[in-house]
Design a protein around this motif. Structure first.
Motif, PDB file in Angstrom:
ATOM      1  N   ARG A 178       0.717  -1.300  -0.039  1.00 20.77           N
ATOM      2  CA  ARG A 178      -0.031   0.029   0.144  1.00 20.77           C
ATOM      3  C   ARG A 178       0.910   1.312  -0.044  1.00 20.77           C
ATOM      4  O   ARG A 178       0.711   2.244  -0.668  1.00 20.77           O
ATOM      5  N   ASP A 179       1.959   1.278   0.654  1.00 20.73           N
ATOM      6  CA  ASP A 179       2.837   2.487   0.830  1.00 20.73           C
ATOM      7  C   ASP A 179       3.386   2.779  -0.520  1.00 20.73           C
ATOM      8  O   ASP A 179       3.490   3.879  -0.999  1.00 20.73           O
ATOM      9  N   GLN A 180       3.807   1.704  -1.162  1.00 16.57           N
ATOM     10  CA  GLN A 180       4.604   1.741  -2.502  1.00 16.57           C
ATOM     11  C   GLN A 180       3.475   2.407  -3.633  1.00 16.57           C
ATOM     12  O   GLN A 180       3.690   3.352  -4.450  1.00 16.57           O
ATOM     13  N   LEU A 181       2.070   1.880  -3.441  1.00 18.47           N
ATOM     14  CA  LEU A 181       1.262   2.425  -4.448  1.00 18.47           C
ATOM     15  C   LEU A 181       0.819   4.016  -4.005  1.00 18.47           C
ATOM     16  O   LEU A 181       0.713   4.543  -4.683  1.00 18.47           O
ATOM     17  N   LEU A 182       0.662   4.174  -2.615  1.00 18.57           N
ATOM     18  CA  LEU A 182       0.526   5.730  -2.317  1.00 18.57           C
ATOM     19  C   LEU A 182       1.587   6.575  -2.979  1.00 18.57           C
ATOM     20  O   LEU A 182       1.501   7.767  -3.531  1.00 18.57           O
ATOM     21  N   ASN A 183       2.908   6.189  -2.825  1.00 16.26           N
ATOM     22  CA  ASN A 183       4.236   6.741  -3.222  1.00 16.26           C
ATOM     23  C   ASN A 183       4.210   6.845  -4.858  1.00 16.26           C
ATOM     24  O   ASN A 183       4.475   7.976  -5.487  1.00 16.26           O
ATOM     25  N   ASN A 184       3.903   5.848  -5.427  1.00 17.97           N
ATOM     26  CA  ASN A 184       3.888   5.922  -6.909  1.00 17.97           C
ATOM     27  C   ASN A 184       2.709   6.252  -7.480  1.00 17.97           C
ATOM     28  O   ASN A 184       2.843   6.814  -8.876  1.00 17.97           O
ATOM     29  N   VAL A 185       1.841   6.489  -7.000  1.00 16.43           N
ATOM     30  CA  VAL A 185       0.473   6.720  -7.681  1.00 16.43           C
ATOM     31  C   VAL A 185      -0.245   8.044  -7.244  1.00 16.43           C
ATOM     32  O   VAL A 185      -0.567   9.103  -8.064  1.00 16.43           O
ATOM     33  N   TRP A 186       0.046   8.305  -6.136  1.00 17.56           N
ATOM     34  CA  TRP A 186      -0.667   9.487  -5.354  1.00 17.56           C
ATOM     35  C   TRP A 186       0.368  10.711  -5.170  1.00 17.56           C
ATOM     36  O   TRP A 186       0.110  11.541  -5.209  1.00 17.56           O
ATOM     37  N   GLY A 187       1.870   9.989  -5.205  1.00 23.17           N
ATOM     38  CA  GLY A 187       3.087  10.884  -5.116  1.00 23.17           C
ATOM     39  C   GLY A 187       3.631  10.843  -3.798  1.00 23.17           C
ATOM     40  O   GLY A 187       3.032  10.671  -2.772  1.00 23.17           O
ATOM     41  N   ILE A 188       4.945  10.973  -3.814  1.00 24.22           N
ATOM     42  CA  ILE A 188       5.705  10.825  -2.431  1.00 24.22           C
ATOM     43  C   ILE A 188       5.402  11.765  -1.413  1.00 24.22           C
ATOM     44  O   ILE A 188       5.644  11.338  -0.298  1.00 24.22           O
ATOM     45  N   ASP A 189       5.005  12.911  -1.851  1.00 23.81           N
ATOM     46  CA  ASP A 189       4.509  13.825  -0.823  1.00 23.81           C
ATOM     47  C   ASP A 189       2.955  13.659  -0.264  1.00 23.81           C
ATOM     48  O   ASP A 189       2.577  14.476   0.405  1.00 23.81           O
ATOM     49  N   TYR A 190       2.402  12.866  -0.843  1.00 24.93           N
ATOM     50  CA  TYR A 190       0.854  12.647  -0.495  1.00 24.93           C
ATOM     51  C   TYR A 190       0.754  11.955   1.071  1.00 24.93           C
ATOM     52  O   TYR A 190       1.214  11.247   1.550  1.00 24.93           O
ATOM     53  N   ALA A 191       0.161  13.079   1.656  1.00 22.69           N
ATOM     54  CA  ALA A 191      -0.124  12.924   3.242  1.00 22.69           C
ATOM     55  C   ALA A 191      -1.453  12.077   3.476  1.00 22.69           C
ATOM     56  O   ALA A 191      -2.192  12.693   4.182  1.00 22.69           O
ATOM     57  N   GLY A 192      -1.594  10.737   2.870  1.00 23.86           N
ATOM     58  CA  GLY A 192      -2.825  10.059   3.174  1.00 23.86           C
ATOM     59  C   GLY A 192      -2.390   8.974   3.802  1.00 23.86           C
ATOM     60  O   GLY A 192      -1.418   8.823   4.556  1.00 23.86           O
ATOM     61  N   GLU A 193      -3.525   8.144   4.099  1.00 20.56           N
ATOM     62  CA  GLU A 193      -3.182   6.927   4.793  1.00 20.56           C
ATOM     63  C   GLU A 193      -3.513   5.686   3.824  1.00 20.56           C
ATOM     64  O   GLU A 193      -4.066   5.883   2.799  1.00 20.56           O
ATOM     65  N   THR A 194      -2.915   4.520   4.210  1.00 21.69           N
ATOM     66  CA  THR A 194      -3.017   3.446   3.246  1.00 21.69           C
ATOM     67  C   THR A 194      -4.493   2.990   2.896  1.00 21.69           C
ATOM     68  O   THR A 194      -4.769   2.247   2.095  1.00 21.69           O
ATOM     69  N   ARG A 195      -5.385   3.319   4.108  1.00 22.63           N
ATOM     70  CA  ARG A 195      -6.453   2.961   3.788  1.00 22.63           C
ATOM     71  C   ARG A 195      -7.145   3.613   2.423  1.00 22.63           C
ATOM     72  O   ARG A 195      -8.011   3.083   1.750  1.00 22.63           O
ATOM     73  N   THR A 196      -6.696   4.577   2.002  1.00 22.74           N
ATOM     74  CA  THR A 196      -6.924   5.357   0.647  1.00 22.74           C
ATOM     75  C   THR A 196      -6.694   4.316  -0.531  1.00 22.74           C
ATOM     76  O   THR A 196      -7.670   4.194  -1.199  1.00 22.74           O
ATOM     77  N   VAL A 197      -5.742   3.522  -0.382  1.00 17.43           N
ATOM     78  CA  VAL A 197      -5.660   2.700  -1.556  1.00 17.43           C
ATOM     79  C   VAL A 197      -6.559   1.340  -1.465  1.00 17.43           C
ATOM     80  O   VAL A 197      -7.142   1.031  -2.555  1.00 17.43           O
ATOM     81  N   ASP A 198      -6.860   0.993  -0.236  1.00 18.63           N
ATOM     82  CA  ASP A 198      -7.747  -0.118  -0.011  1.00 18.63           C
ATOM     83  C   ASP A 198      -9.249   0.434  -0.735  1.00 18.63           C
ATOM     84  O   ASP A 198      -9.891  -0.461  -1.316  1.00 18.63           O
ATOM     85  N   VAL A 199      -9.706   1.716  -0.620  1.00 13.30           N
ATOM     86  CA  VAL A 199     -10.970   2.065  -0.957  1.00 13.30           C
ATOM     87  C   VAL A 199     -10.858   1.989  -2.511  1.00 13.30           C
ATOM     88  O   VAL A 199     -12.126   1.545  -3.196  1.00 13.30           O
ATOM     89  N   HIS A 200      -9.803   2.513  -3.014  1.00 11.85           N
ATOM     90  CA  HIS A 200      -9.637   2.583  -4.641  1.00 11.85           C
ATOM     91  C   HIS A 200      -9.526   1.207  -5.176  1.00 11.85           C
ATOM     92  O   HIS A 200     -10.126   1.127  -6.290  1.00 11.85           O
ATOM     93  N   ILE A 201      -9.074   0.197  -4.460  1.00  9.08           N
ATOM     94  CA  ILE A 201      -9.052  -1.016  -4.994  1.00  9.08           C
ATOM     95  C   ILE A 201     -10.254  -1.559  -4.922  1.00  9.08           C
ATOM     96  O   ILE A 201     -10.809  -2.358  -5.974  1.00  9.08           O
ATOM     97  N   ARG A 202     -10.972  -1.446  -3.876  1.00  8.36           N
ATOM     98  CA  ARG A 202     -12.514  -1.845  -3.938  1.00  8.36           C
ATOM     99  C   ARG A 202     -13.321  -1.365  -4.895  1.00  8.36           C
ATOM    100  O   ARG A 202     -14.094  -1.942  -5.611  1.00  8.36           O
ATOM    101  N   HIS A 203     -13.232  -0.236  -5.220  1.00  8.02           N
ATOM    102  CA  HIS A 203     -13.997   0.477  -6.226  1.00  8.02           C
ATOM    103  C   HIS A 203     -13.601  -0.013  -7.619  1.00  8.02           C
ATOM    104  O   HIS A 203     -14.497  -0.377  -8.418  1.00  8.02           O
ATOM    105  N   LEU A 204     -12.453  -0.244  -7.915  1.00  7.67           N
ATOM    106  CA  LEU A 204     -12.039  -0.867  -9.020  1.00  7.67           C
ATOM    107  C   LEU A 204     -12.437  -2.144  -9.205  1.00  7.67           C
ATOM    108  O   LEU A 204     -13.042  -2.792 -10.349  1.00  7.67           O
TER     109      LEU A 204
END
Length: 229
Positions: A178-204
């Motif tokens: 999840r951290d790799q996806l946050l860094n590579n898709v949202w950007g290394i400076d993105y101040a989000g949580e790994t939960r963000t990735v789970d939400v988008h994966i579920r939508h997809l």
């Protein structure tokens, strides 16, 4: 000049944002309630929407959900006074691209606006010649046209859903945390949580699924992360 719509019912916040948008080279327009806001989205066709959650007429959640359901993928940054994780996640559930909590600094807000617009422009302007179309099984992505199909079925994705799916498809077989996806898709400076990735994966998964196998394309590797089969 990028046009940014602020939908915010607090006059002081609305005027502060408008002033700073202007000083940073944006064309800022504003609506003070949900009904006016969604009307201006359709009329003005902004490049980005700053959307407060608690609004008279229609809530920010209602507006975000309505726009996504009609296929409008304009980038949305949710603005909320709430700090509970569930409220942030709910905004992402409805299709928001990012969120910022009140009270916020103007520099942070401008940085988030710039980052979301930059990601949108990179995706929209990409021309990868022979790599324009990427596919996995019945899943086909046209990067240049920003289109996704599963068989003959067209799939409507938000900008962030498209970017995430594209990254996974182009690196199919590789497991990402999840951290790799946050860094590579949202950007290394993105101040989000790994939960963000789970939400988008579920939508997809819900959008790509045939109704029977939600992991048909995106597989969960327990204890590690996600990959495209």
């Amino acid at each position: 000049m990028k046009k940014i719509l602020i939908i915010e019912d607090e006059p002081n916040i609305r005027e502060l944002i408008l002033y700073n948008l202007k000083t940073n080279g944006y064309d800022g327009i504003a609506a003070e309630d949900g009904i006016m806001g969604i009307t201006m989205v359709h009329r003005e066709k902004p490049d980005l929407i700053l959307l407060d959650i608690m609004l008279p007429g229609k809530t920010g959640y209602d507006i975000c959900r309505e726009l996504r359901e009609e296929g409008n993928n304009t980038p949305i940054i949710m603005i909320t006074a709430k700090t509970e994780e569930v409220d942030k996640v709910l905004g992402l559930e409805f299709g928001a691209d990012d969120y910022i909590s009140k009270p916020f600094g103007i520099r942070e807000l401008m940085a988030r606006i710039k980052a979301v617009l930059r990601r949108y422009e990179v995706t929209a302007d990409t021309n990868m010649s022979s790599d324009t179309v990427v596919s996995v099984g019945d899943l086909c992505m046209n990067v240049e046209c920003h289109e996704v199909k599963v068989g003959e079925r067209h799939i409507d994705l938000t900008l962030k859903e498209f970017e995430l799916l594209r990254y996974l498809v182009e690196n199919r077989g590789h497991v990402f945390t999840r951290d790799q996806l946050l860094n590579n898709v949202w950007g290394i400076d993105y101040a989000g949580e790994t939960r963000t990735v789970d939400v988008h994966i579920r939508h997809l998964r819900q959008k790509l699924s045939d109704g029977e196998n939600e992991e048909q394309y995106i597989e969960t590797i327990r204890g590690k992360g996600y990959k495209v089969r």
